[in-house]
Design a protein around this motif. Structure first.
Motif, PDB file in Angstrom:
ATOM      1  N   SER A 131       0.807  -1.218   0.000  1.00 52.85           N
ATOM      2  CA  SER A 131       0.000   0.000   0.000  1.00 52.85           C
ATOM      3  C   SER A 131       0.843   1.272   0.000  1.00 52.85           C
ATOM      4  O   SER A 131       0.411   2.298  -0.543  1.00 52.85           O
ATOM      5  N   VAL A 132       2.012   1.235   0.607  1.00 50.51           N
ATOM      6  CA  VAL A 132       2.836   2.445   0.686  1.00 50.51           C
ATOM      7  C   VAL A 132       3.474   2.789  -0.658  1.00 50.51           C
ATOM      8  O   VAL A 132       4.033   3.880  -0.833  1.00 50.51           O
ATOM      9  N   ARG A 133       3.375   1.890  -1.625  1.00 51.02           N
ATOM     10  CA  ARG A 133       4.043   2.108  -2.912  1.00 51.02           C
ATOM     11  C   ARG A 133       3.264   3.019  -3.842  1.00 51.02           C
ATOM     12  O   ARG A 133       3.842   3.692  -4.692  1.00 51.02           O
ATOM     13  N   SER A 134       1.932   3.029  -3.738  1.00 49.50           N
ATOM     14  CA  SER A 134       1.146   3.861  -4.647  1.00 49.50           C
ATOM     15  C   SER A 134      -0.055   4.463  -3.933  1.00 49.50           C
ATOM     16  O   SER A 134      -0.561   3.910  -2.948  1.00 49.50           O
ATOM     17  N   LYS A 135      -0.536   5.588  -4.465  1.00 51.25           N
ATOM     18  CA  LYS A 135      -1.664   6.289  -3.870  1.00 51.25           C
ATOM     19  C   LYS A 135      -2.942   5.476  -4.009  1.00 51.25           C
ATOM     20  O   LYS A 135      -3.762   5.418  -3.084  1.00 51.25           O
ATOM     21  N   ASP A 136      -3.141   4.824  -5.175  1.00 49.91           N
ATOM     22  CA  ASP A 136      -4.351   4.026  -5.402  1.00 49.91           C
ATOM     23  C   ASP A 136      -4.458   2.878  -4.409  1.00 49.91           C
ATOM     24  O   ASP A 136      -5.544   2.588  -3.894  1.00 49.91           O
ATOM     25  N   ASP A 137      -3.327   2.221  -4.143  1.00 52.98           N
ATOM     26  CA  ASP A 137      -3.326   1.117  -3.181  1.00 52.98           C
ATOM     27  C   ASP A 137      -3.588   1.609  -1.765  1.00 52.98           C
ATOM     28  O   ASP A 137      -4.244   0.926  -0.978  1.00 52.98           O
ATOM     29  N   ARG A 138      -3.090   2.809  -1.458  1.00 45.74           N
ATOM     30  CA  ARG A 138      -3.344   3.377  -0.124  1.00 45.74           C
ATOM     31  C   ARG A 138      -4.827   3.685   0.057  1.00 45.74           C
ATOM     32  O   ARG A 138      -5.399   3.442   1.117  1.00 45.74           O
ATOM     33  N   VAL A 139      -5.443   4.226  -0.997  1.00 51.07           N
ATOM     34  CA  VAL A 139      -6.880   4.533  -0.939  1.00 51.07           C
ATOM     35  C   VAL A 139      -7.692   3.247  -0.774  1.00 51.07           C
ATOM     36  O   VAL A 139      -8.620   3.170   0.047  1.00 51.07           O
TER      37      VAL A 139
END
Length: 309
Positions: free
Chosen positions: A223-231
Motif C-alpha cells: 500500500s505504501v508504494r502507490s496512492k491508489d493502493d493506499r486509498v
C-alpha cells in the motif's frame, strides 16, 4: 455421583446477587438485542438483494453478520428470560448446546476474518490474479470451511464434555462455557482428552491470527508504494483491521479472565467480561462496515432518502 443422574440441571449463579434494577436491565438488554438484529439483518439484506454486492468481500461480510446472529441467538433469549426469573437454571443438554453455539460462533468469526484478510491480500497485492483465485467455487469452499471446521471441532469437544462425571451443578456464570463445565468434573475424572482438543483448537485458531498478521505485513508493504493502493487499503482494509483488533482483544481478555482471572472481582464485572464478545462486536462490526464501505453506505443513505420522500 454423576450429575446427569441427579437431575440434568445447571444452576447459573452469576445473577444471584441482589439487583434492584432488573426491569431496567431487562428493557435495555431487549432493546440492545433488537438493535443487534436490526443492524446485522440490514447488512445481510442489502447484500442479498443488491446483485452489485455479490462480490467476495461483501459475501464474506454477509457470512460474518450471520455468524453474529447465530452467536447472539444462543445467549440473549435465555438471558432476557433469566432477568425476570427468580431461578436461573438451564438443563444439561441446553447448557452444552449453548456452549457449543458460543465457541463455534467465535471460531467461525476468526475463520471468516482470516478469509477476509486473504481476500484483501489478493485484491491489493495480486490484483491481476484476483479473479482467477477468488472464483465462486473457491469462495464457497472458504465460506464452508469457516463454518464447518468449528462446528465439527466443537461437536467433538461437546460430546467429550458430555461424558465427564460432574460433582457440582453450580456455575458462577450467566452463560454456559465449556471450560467451566470441565472444571466442574470430579477430581478423579480424566479430562486429559478434553485438554488435548482444547490446545489443538487454540493452536489452530492462533495460526489463523499469524496468517492475518502475515497478510497485513504484505498489504501495508504494498500500500505504501502507490496512492491508489493506499486509498483501497483505507477503504476496505481499515474496517476489517478495526473489527479484527476489537474482536481479538475481547477474546484474549475473556480467555485470560476465564483461565487466570481472580474470583475476587465483583460479580457484575466478571459477568461483563464473560459476555464482551456478545456485546461489542455484534453491534460494532455492522456499524464499521456500514459507514466505511462506500457501496453499503450509499445503499443505506439511498434507502433513507427514499423513505423521507
Amino acid at each position: 455421583m454423576d450429575n446427569v443422574t441427579i437431575g440434568r440441571i445447571f444452576i447459573l449463579t452469576g445473577l444471584n446477587e441482589k439487583n434492584n434494577n432488573r426491569v431496567a436491565l431487562f428493557t435495555l438488554t431487549l432493546l440492545y438485542y433488537c438493535m443487534i438484529l436490526f443492524f446485522n439483518l440490514t447488512i445481510i439484506m442489502i447484500i442479498i438483494l443488491d446483485k452489485n454486492l455479490h462480490e467476495p468481500m461483501y459475501i464474506l461480510l454477509c457470512s460474518f453478520c450471520i455468524s453474529a446472529l447465530y452467536g447472539t441467538a444462543g445467549f440473549y433469549p435465555k438471558f432476557i428470560f433469566d432477568l425476570l426469573s427468580s431461578s436461573h437454571v438451564i438443563s444439561y443438554e441446553a447448557c452444552l448446546l449453548q456452549a457449543f453455539v458460543m465457541y463455534s460462533s467465535i471460531c467461525s468469526d476468526l475463520s471468516i476474518l482470516a478469509v477476509m484478510a486473504y481476500d484483501r491480500y489478493l485484491a491489493i497485492c495480486r490484483p491481476l490474479h484476483y479473479h482467477s483465485f477468488m472464483t465462486k467455487s473457491r469462495l464457497s469452499k472458504m465460506v464452508c470451511f469457516s463454518w464447518i471446521t468449528p462446528l465439527c471441532i466443537f461437536s467433538i469437544n461437546i460430546v467429550m464434555t458430555s461424558r465427564l462425571r460432574l460433582c457440582t451443578t453450580n456455575m458462577k456464570k450467566i452463560l454456559c462455557v465449556n471450560w467451566i463445565i470441565i472444571k466442574l468434573a470430579c477430581p478423579d475424572t480424566n479430562t486429559f482428552p478434553n485438554n488435548i482438543i482444547a490446545y489443538f483448537t487454540i493452536f489452530l485458531y492462533v495460526s489463523h491470527g499469524f496468517f492475518v498478521i502475515w497478510t497485513y505485513m504484505h498489504l501495508i508493504k504494498t500500500s505504501v508504494r502507490s496512492k491508489d493502493d493506499r486509498v483501497k487499503f483505507m477503504q476496505t482494509c481499515v474496517p476489517h483491521l478495526a473489527s479484527l483488533t476489537a474482536f481479538v482483544s475481547i477474546i484474549v481478555i475473556d480467555f485470560m479472565s476465564m483461565r487466570f482471572g481472580s474470583t475476587d472481582l465483583p460479580q457484575s464485572l466478571q459477568n461483563f467480561i464473560s459476555i464482551e464478545f456478545l456485546l461489542i462486536p455484534p453491534v460494532l462490526n455492522p456499524l464499521i462496515y456500514g459507514f466505511k464501505l462506500t457501496k453499503i453506505r450509499h445503499r443505506i443513505l439511498g434507502f433513507v432518502h427514499v423513505q423521507r420522500k
